[in-house]
Design a protein around this motif. Sequence first.
Motif, PDB file in Angstrom:
ATOM      1  N   LYS A  76       4.920  17.269  47.931  1.00 30.50           N
ATOM      2  CA  LYS A  76       4.032  18.314  47.427  1.00 30.50           C
ATOM      3  C   LYS A  76       3.014  17.706  46.481  1.00 30.50           C
ATOM      4  CE  LYS A  76       7.430  22.027  47.828  1.00 30.50           C
ATOM      5  NZ  LYS A  76       8.190  23.083  47.123  1.00 30.50           N
ATOM      6  N   PRO A  77       1.802  18.233  46.402  1.00 23.51           N
ATOM      7  CA  PRO A  77       1.326  19.477  47.013  1.00 23.51           C
ATOM      8  C   PRO A  77       0.734  19.293  48.409  1.00 23.51           C
ATOM      9  CG  PRO A  77      -0.367  18.648  45.564  1.00 23.51           C
ATOM     10  CD  PRO A  77       0.806  17.680  45.453  1.00 23.51           C
ATOM     11  N   TYR A  78       0.779  18.056  48.940  1.00 17.26           N
ATOM     12  CA  TYR A  78       0.120  17.788  50.225  1.00 17.26           C
ATOM     13  C   TYR A  78       0.954  18.213  51.425  1.00 17.26           C
ATOM     14  CZ  TYR A  78      -2.626  14.982  47.018  1.00 17.26           C
ATOM     15  OH  TYR A  78      -3.388  14.573  45.957  1.00 17.26           O
ATOM     16  N   GLY A  79       2.249  18.263  51.259  1.00 16.60           N
ATOM     17  CA  GLY A  79       3.114  18.644  52.351  1.00 16.60           C
ATOM     18  C   GLY A  79       4.147  19.655  51.895  1.00 16.60           C
ATOM     19  N   PRO A  80       4.900  20.226  52.836  1.00 22.12           N
ATOM     20  CA  PRO A  80       4.740  20.002  54.270  1.00 22.12           C
ATOM     21  C   PRO A  80       3.507  20.713  54.827  1.00 22.12           C
ATOM     22  CG  PRO A  80       6.446  21.622  53.869  1.00 22.12           C
ATOM     23  CD  PRO A  80       6.037  21.113  52.523  1.00 22.12           C
ATOM     24  N   ASN A  81       2.786  20.019  55.661  1.00 22.71           N
ATOM     25  CA  ASN A  81       1.573  20.535  56.284  1.00 22.71           C
ATOM     26  C   ASN A  81       1.578  20.051  57.729  1.00 22.71           C
ATOM     27  OD1 ASN A  81      -1.242  20.655  57.226  1.00 22.71           O
ATOM     28  ND2 ASN A  81      -1.753  21.160  55.105  1.00 22.71           N
ATOM     29  N   MET A  82       1.405  20.967  58.658  1.00 21.51           N
ATOM     30  CA  MET A  82       1.575  20.646  60.076  1.00 21.51           C
ATOM     31  C   MET A  82       0.444  19.815  60.663  1.00 21.51           C
ATOM     32  SD  MET A  82       0.550  24.234  61.878  1.00 21.51           S
ATOM     33  CE  MET A  82      -1.152  24.829  61.806  1.00 21.51           C
ATOM     34  N   HIS A  83      -0.660  19.664  59.943  1.00 20.63           N
ATOM     35  CA  HIS A  83      -1.820  18.993  60.529  1.00 20.63           C
ATOM     36  C   HIS A  83      -1.635  17.474  60.593  1.00 20.63           C
ATOM     37  CE1 HIS A  83      -3.531  22.908  59.381  1.00 20.63           C
ATOM     38  NE2 HIS A  83      -4.253  22.726  60.468  1.00 20.63           N
ATOM     39  N   PRO A  84      -2.265  16.824  61.560  1.00 18.84           N
ATOM     40  CA  PRO A  84      -2.206  15.367  61.644  1.00 18.84           C
ATOM     41  C   PRO A  84      -2.852  14.717  60.425  1.00 18.84           C
ATOM     42  CG  PRO A  84      -3.002  16.312  63.710  1.00 18.84           C
ATOM     43  CD  PRO A  84      -3.014  17.417  62.693  1.00 18.84           C
ATOM     44  N   ASN A  85      -2.408  13.503  60.108  1.00 21.71           N
ATOM     45  CA  ASN A  85      -3.107  12.677  59.129  1.00 21.71           C
ATOM     46  C   ASN A  85      -4.097  11.792  59.877  1.00 21.71           C
ATOM     47  OD1 ASN A  85      -1.508  10.588  60.230  1.00 21.71           O
ATOM     48  ND2 ASN A  85       0.043  10.809  58.622  1.00 21.71           N
ATOM     49  N   ASP A  86      -4.705  10.858  59.177  1.00 21.02           N
ATOM     50  CA  ASP A  86      -5.695   9.995  59.836  1.00 21.02           C
ATOM     51  C   ASP A  86      -5.112   9.293  61.056  1.00 21.02           C
ATOM     52  OD1 ASP A  86      -7.430  10.747  57.843  1.00 21.02           O
ATOM     53  OD2 ASP A  86      -7.673   8.758  56.975  1.00 21.02           O
ATOM     54  N   ALA A  87      -3.891   8.765  60.903  1.00 29.74           N
ATOM     55  CA  ALA A  87      -3.251   8.053  62.008  1.00 29.74           C
ATOM     56  C   ALA A  87      -2.985   8.991  63.180  1.00 29.74           C
ATOM     57  CB  ALA A  87      -1.950   7.405  61.530  1.00 29.74           C
ATOM     58  N   GLY A  88      -2.590  10.231  62.879  1.00 25.27           N
ATOM     59  CA  GLY A  88      -2.342  11.204  63.934  1.00 25.27           C
ATOM     60  C   GLY A  88      -3.607  11.586  64.675  1.00 25.27           C
ATOM     61  N   TYR A  89      -4.698  11.779  63.938  1.00 25.17           N
ATOM     62  CA  TYR A  89      -5.956  12.105  64.608  1.00 25.17           C
ATOM     63  C   TYR A  89      -6.441  10.951  65.486  1.00 25.17           C
ATOM     64  CZ  TYR A  89      -6.613  16.525  62.152  1.00 25.17           C
ATOM     65  OH  TYR A  89      -6.476  17.825  61.704  1.00 25.17           O
TER      66      TYR A  89
END
Length: 291
Positions: free
Chosen positions: A256-269
């Motif tokens: 937290k506060p960045y997660g949990p968040n379902m969106h991809p990170n740079d590597a995922g994108y």
Amino acid sequence: MAGAIVPALTLGLTGGKASADAPLSGFYLDLGGSSSVGFQPTEQFPHGQPTTDGYANDVVAYEADRGVALDLTELGCSGETTTTMITGDDRCYHEDGSQLADALAFLHAHDGEDGIVTIDLGFNDLRGCLHLGSKRTACVEGRMVLLQEQLPYILQSLQGAAGAGVSFVGVGFDDPYLADAITGRTGARFAMHSEAVLDQLNTALAAIYASANIPMATVSSFFDVDDRTKVNLEGVGNVPNNVASACELTWMCAPKPYGPNMHPNDAGYLKIAAAIESELQPPWQSRDIAP
């Protein structure tokens, strides 16, 4: 970068300048929900915002390395479903037009030009069903009926407005909720249910895109969603590889506060961009890119 926490990586793909029969320039029309606009947590907005580190930006950068200039236009809207894509009753249009109407206007304005269109729809149609417990199955079935009616209409409309030099790619989905498996028995059960729903979604999307003669980027393969080989996840221990990938390629396991968040990170994108690149059709060079 637009303030994203995870540093950008390279696509890790090979290729030189554009070949003689490849276009030197064109447009890239990027359509869909939040992931289509690179949504992820940033220092300024820890719960997330659109960034310039999404998969569309990665595709543009990769094509630039090949000597192909893409002019990117992003019309995506956070939370977009196939319904709101058509009606405009969403966070961006509020019934004053719609993303589909804007996309059609764009394509008509660029008639005769070469271009790429990616369509990133479907996940938000079913996401609301995942937490419904015993009502989950009925919800998914009802939403799937709508998806199978509305997405073909969207694709037909877009193809009807596009010129001969436009290539379409549908975007499949990873399953960020696999990361819930590390949170305990309840999380593991939820991850199991989400995996079944996302598999059903990707199967339906593949059939819809195939019927429209549009290739689909199999993002799930690039996220290793079917790989249950045990690997070591730092700070957690041995977990299936698909769970580790969900942690490493999205913000689901971020503190937290960045997660949990379902969106991809740079590597995922970057993984999603590679999946798209592997499906590009002429006049854009199609490349065999391993997940």
